[in-house]
Structures are given as structure tokens and as C-alpha cells.
Scaffold this motif. Structure first.
Motif, PDB file in Angstrom:
ATOM      1  N   VAL A 123      -9.841   6.220   9.361  1.00 57.47           N
ATOM      2  CA  VAL A 123     -11.272   5.957   9.428  1.00 57.47           C
ATOM      3  C   VAL A 123     -12.017   6.747   8.358  1.00 57.47           C
ATOM      4  O   VAL A 123     -12.937   6.248   7.749  1.00 57.47           O
ATOM      5  N   GLY A 124     -11.589   7.971   8.093  1.00 57.12           N
ATOM      6  CA  GLY A 124     -12.279   8.807   7.123  1.00 57.12           C
ATOM      7  C   GLY A 124     -11.719   8.695   5.722  1.00 57.12           C
ATOM      8  O   GLY A 124     -12.113   9.438   4.846  1.00 57.12           O
ATOM      9  N   ALA A 125     -10.809   7.779   5.483  1.00 58.27           N
ATOM     10  CA  ALA A 125     -10.258   7.599   4.145  1.00 58.27           C
ATOM     11  C   ALA A 125     -11.382   7.171   3.208  1.00 58.27           C
ATOM     12  O   ALA A 125     -12.307   6.469   3.595  1.00 58.27           O
ATOM     13  N   SER A 126     -11.276   7.597   1.984  1.00 54.11           N
ATOM     14  CA  SER A 126     -12.304   7.296   0.994  1.00 54.11           C
ATOM     15  C   SER A 126     -12.473   5.789   0.797  1.00 54.11           C
ATOM     16  O   SER A 126     -11.501   5.044   0.768  1.00 54.11           O
ATOM     17  N   VAL A 176       4.889 -12.819 -21.799  1.00 55.97           N
ATOM     18  CA  VAL A 176       6.137 -12.644 -21.072  1.00 55.97           C
ATOM     19  C   VAL A 176       6.048 -11.412 -20.170  1.00 55.97           C
ATOM     20  O   VAL A 176       5.891 -11.533 -18.958  1.00 55.97           O
ATOM     21  N   ALA A 177       6.162 -10.241 -20.745  1.00 56.42           N
ATOM     22  CA  ALA A 177       6.180  -8.997 -19.976  1.00 56.42           C
ATOM     23  C   ALA A 177       4.767  -8.576 -19.591  1.00 56.42           C
ATOM     24  O   ALA A 177       3.825  -8.727 -20.382  1.00 56.42           O
ATOM     25  N   SER A 178       4.635  -8.040 -18.376  1.00 56.62           N
ATOM     26  CA  SER A 178       3.313  -7.590 -17.947  1.00 56.62           C
ATOM     27  C   SER A 178       3.402  -6.454 -16.940  1.00 56.62           C
ATOM     28  O   SER A 178       4.395  -6.294 -16.236  1.00 56.62           O
ATOM     29  N   LEU A 179       2.329  -5.682 -16.922  1.00 62.98           N
ATOM     30  CA  LEU A 179       2.114  -4.664 -15.909  1.00 62.98           C
ATOM     31  C   LEU A 179       0.742  -4.927 -15.328  1.00 62.98           C
ATOM     32  O   LEU A 179      -0.254  -4.957 -16.056  1.00 62.98           O
ATOM     33  N   THR A 180       0.704  -5.141 -14.034  1.00 65.14           N
ATOM     34  CA  THR A 180      -0.550  -5.350 -13.328  1.00 65.14           C
ATOM     35  C   THR A 180      -0.752  -4.180 -12.387  1.00 65.14           C
ATOM     36  O   THR A 180       0.153  -3.830 -11.629  1.00 65.14           O
ATOM     37  N   VAL A 181      -1.939  -3.576 -12.442  1.00 65.78           N
ATOM     38  CA  VAL A 181      -2.262  -2.479 -11.543  1.00 65.78           C
ATOM     39  C   VAL A 181      -3.491  -2.901 -10.741  1.00 65.78           C
ATOM     40  O   VAL A 181      -4.565  -3.093 -11.299  1.00 65.78           O
ATOM     41  N   THR A 182      -3.288  -3.071  -9.453  1.00 60.66           N
ATOM     42  CA  THR A 182      -4.401  -3.402  -8.569  1.00 60.66           C
ATOM     43  C   THR A 182      -4.904  -2.084  -7.985  1.00 60.66           C
ATOM     44  O   THR A 182      -4.128  -1.314  -7.417  1.00 60.66           O
ATOM     45  N   VAL A 183      -6.186  -1.848  -8.163  1.00 61.96           N
ATOM     46  CA  VAL A 183      -6.793  -0.589  -7.750  1.00 61.96           C
ATOM     47  C   VAL A 183      -7.741  -0.872  -6.588  1.00 61.96           C
ATOM     48  O   VAL A 183      -8.520  -1.821  -6.629  1.00 61.96           O
ATOM     49  N   SER A 184      -7.650  -0.045  -5.559  1.00 59.85           N
ATOM     50  CA  SER A 184      -8.561  -0.193  -4.427  1.00 59.85           C
ATOM     51  C   SER A 184      -8.839   1.176  -3.830  1.00 59.85           C
ATOM     52  O   SER A 184      -8.241   2.176  -4.218  1.00 59.85           O
ATOM     53  N   SER A 185      -9.729   1.205  -2.871  1.00 60.35           N
ATOM     54  CA  SER A 185     -10.061   2.466  -2.213  1.00 60.35           C
ATOM     55  C   SER A 185      -8.892   2.929  -1.351  1.00 60.35           C
ATOM     56  O   SER A 185      -8.011   2.147  -0.982  1.00 60.35           O
ATOM     57  N   GLU A 186      -8.907   4.202  -1.028  1.00 57.32           N
ATOM     58  CA  GLU A 186      -7.892   4.759  -0.139  1.00 57.32           C
ATOM     59  C   GLU A 186      -7.916   4.018   1.200  1.00 57.32           C
ATOM     60  O   GLU A 186      -6.867   3.690   1.753  1.00 57.32           O
ATOM     61  N   LEU A 187      -9.096   3.734   1.723  1.00 58.93           N
ATOM     62  CA  LEU A 187      -9.224   3.031   2.999  1.00 58.93           C
ATOM     63  C   LEU A 187      -8.592   1.643   2.931  1.00 58.93           C
ATOM     64  O   LEU A 187      -7.846   1.251   3.824  1.00 58.93           O
ATOM     65  N   ALA A 188      -8.854   0.897   1.857  1.00 57.05           N
ATOM     66  CA  ALA A 188      -8.262  -0.430   1.711  1.00 57.05           C
ATOM     67  C   ALA A 188      -6.741  -0.324   1.642  1.00 57.05           C
ATOM     68  O   ALA A 188      -6.023  -1.125   2.250  1.00 57.05           O
ATOM     69  N   GLY A 189      -6.244   0.658   0.920  1.00 57.91           N
ATOM     70  CA  GLY A 189      -4.802   0.854   0.824  1.00 57.91           C
ATOM     71  C   GLY A 189      -4.176   1.187   2.161  1.00 57.91           C
ATOM     72  O   GLY A 189      -3.120   0.661   2.523  1.00 57.91           O
ATOM     73  N   ILE A 206      -0.662   5.393  -2.182  1.00 59.54           N
ATOM     74  CA  ILE A 206      -1.943   5.784  -1.603  1.00 59.54           C
ATOM     75  C   ILE A 206      -2.091   7.265  -1.852  1.00 59.54           C
ATOM     76  O   ILE A 206      -1.207   8.059  -1.519  1.00 59.54           O
ATOM     77  N   SER A 207      -3.216   7.636  -2.464  1.00 58.30           N
ATOM     78  CA  SER A 207      -3.493   9.040  -2.747  1.00 58.30           C
ATOM     79  C   SER A 207      -4.939   9.334  -2.388  1.00 58.30           C
ATOM     80  O   SER A 207      -5.688   8.432  -2.006  1.00 58.30           O
ATOM     81  N   ASP A 208      -5.330  10.595  -2.547  1.00 60.39           N
ATOM     82  CA  ASP A 208      -6.729  10.967  -2.318  1.00 60.39           C
ATOM     83  C   ASP A 208      -7.658  10.272  -3.308  1.00 60.39           C
ATOM     84  O   ASP A 208      -8.842  10.103  -3.034  1.00 60.39           O
ATOM     85  N   LYS A 209      -7.138   9.877  -4.465  1.00 58.50           N
ATOM     86  CA  LYS A 209      -7.944   9.218  -5.499  1.00 58.50           C
ATOM     87  C   LYS A 209      -8.208   7.755  -5.174  1.00 58.50           C
ATOM     88  O   LYS A 209      -9.175   7.179  -5.638  1.00 58.50           O
ATOM     89  N   GLY A 210      -7.289   7.117  -4.438  1.00 64.13           N
ATOM     90  CA  GLY A 210      -7.404   5.696  -4.135  1.00 64.13           C
ATOM     91  C   GLY A 210      -6.045   5.109  -3.851  1.00 64.13           C
ATOM     92  O   GLY A 210      -5.066   5.830  -3.651  1.00 64.13           O
TER      93      GLY A 210
END
Length: 171
Positions: A46-49, A84-97, A138-142
Motif C-alpha cells: 500500500v505504501g509503495a511509491s 532485428v535486435a531490441s531491448l525494451t525497458v518498461t518502467v513503472s512505479s514501485e506500486l504498479a510493479g 522492483i526497487s525503491d526507485k520503481g
């Protein structure tokens, strides 16, 4: 890709009611207040960022970590310029994660032959198969989901590269 879209839709569906105002019961109002006041993650997430961090990489960093030139294709997507080659980084809040982690890990276990907890951040796993790797952190950053595909068939390289990417996020 379908798994990613499903995960994002699930996050939206779960978080949408929390964003509603007015007419809520007292329990819902106190939960919203706890999130707004930044309660600790020890209370069930509940208190996750709820702050969404920026993309943790530049194209130069990704190129260096992966070992080949990569181009920034926007929205934390990096490609080899050849489609061809790719790196995808999906970023979300800690709470969403926190909200989607168990579902996401379960889906990975159905798509990858092995999924291993890697002991980074609050929660993390790494899954690798033939030409693709997926990691969630999942980290304190997100929260971050990394998908690396079409860089060859070397599982050890996927493992090493994904761990290096995660270390950069945590630094």
C-alpha cells in the motif's frame, strides 16, 4: 508483446479505482491517504511509491552494455537499427510493479523453460530462452521489466547482459 500489453492493462484496471475521488467508503479513503503519505511497503505494498521513474538508460549505455551499437527508438526502446535486435525497458512505479509482479512471473514461467529469482532489489527474476531474455525488477526507485531479443542464441550472454543492465538500474 501480448504478455506486456496484458500486464499493462491489468495494472491500469487495478490502479484505476484507487484514483477515483468522492463517494468512497472510509476504508478506501484511508488507503488512498496512506499511499499519498508514503506508508512503508511492509504494509502489503500500500505504501509503495507511486512515482514512475524515467528511463534508466541512454543509447550509449545500452550499446556499451550489450556490446553492439544500439539506437534510441523512443520510450525506453533500443534497437539495432536493422529491425532485428531490441531491448525494451518498461518502467513503472514501485506500486504498479508490486501489483503485477506475481502475475508477470507466473506468465514468464509458462513462456520460458526456467525462471530464476536473482536476488536484486526488493524482488527480481530472470528468464532466458533461445533468442530472448526477460527480467523484472522492483526497487525503491520503481519497477522495471526488461525484454532483450534477437541478440543470438547465447544464453550466457543474455544472462550476463541482463544482470549488468539491472546493476546499472540499481546503482
Amino acid at each position: 508483446m501480448r504478455r506486456l500489453v496484458t500486464s499493462l492493462l491489468l495494472v491500469g484496471a487495478l490502479l484505476a479505482p484507487a484514483g477515483c475521488s468522492g463517494g468512497g467508503d472510509d476504508a478506501g479513503d484511508s488507503t488512498s491517504a496512506a499511499v499519498a503519505e508514503g506508508a512503508t511497503a511492509d504494509d502489503g505494498g500500500v505504501g509503495a511509491s507511486t512515482a514512475k521513474p524515467a528511463c534508466p538508460f541512454t543509447a550509449d549505455q545500452v550499446s556499451q552494455l550489450i556490446g553492439q551499437p544500439m539506437k534510441d527508438e523512443g520510450n525506453c526502446l533500443f534497437g539495432d537499427g536493422k529491425g532485428v535486435a531490441s531491448l525494451t525497458v518498461t518502467v513503472s512505479s514501485e506500486l504498479a510493479g508490486e501489483t503485477t509482479y506475481d502475475y508477470q512471473r507466473d506468465m514468464a514461467s509458462k513462456s520460458f523453460p526456467t525462471v530464476n529469482d536473482i536476488g536484486k532489489g526488493k524482488k527480481s527474476y530472470l528468464a532466458i530462452k533461445d533468442i530472448q531474455a526477460e527480467a523484472a525488477l522492483i526497487s525503491d526507485k520503481g519497477a522495471y521489466t526488461l525484454i532483450m531479443s534477437s541478440f543470438g542464441f547465447d544464453s550466457a550472454k543474455y544472462d550476463k547482459t541482463m544482470r549488468a543492465l539491472i546493476d546499472v538500474i540499481l546503482s
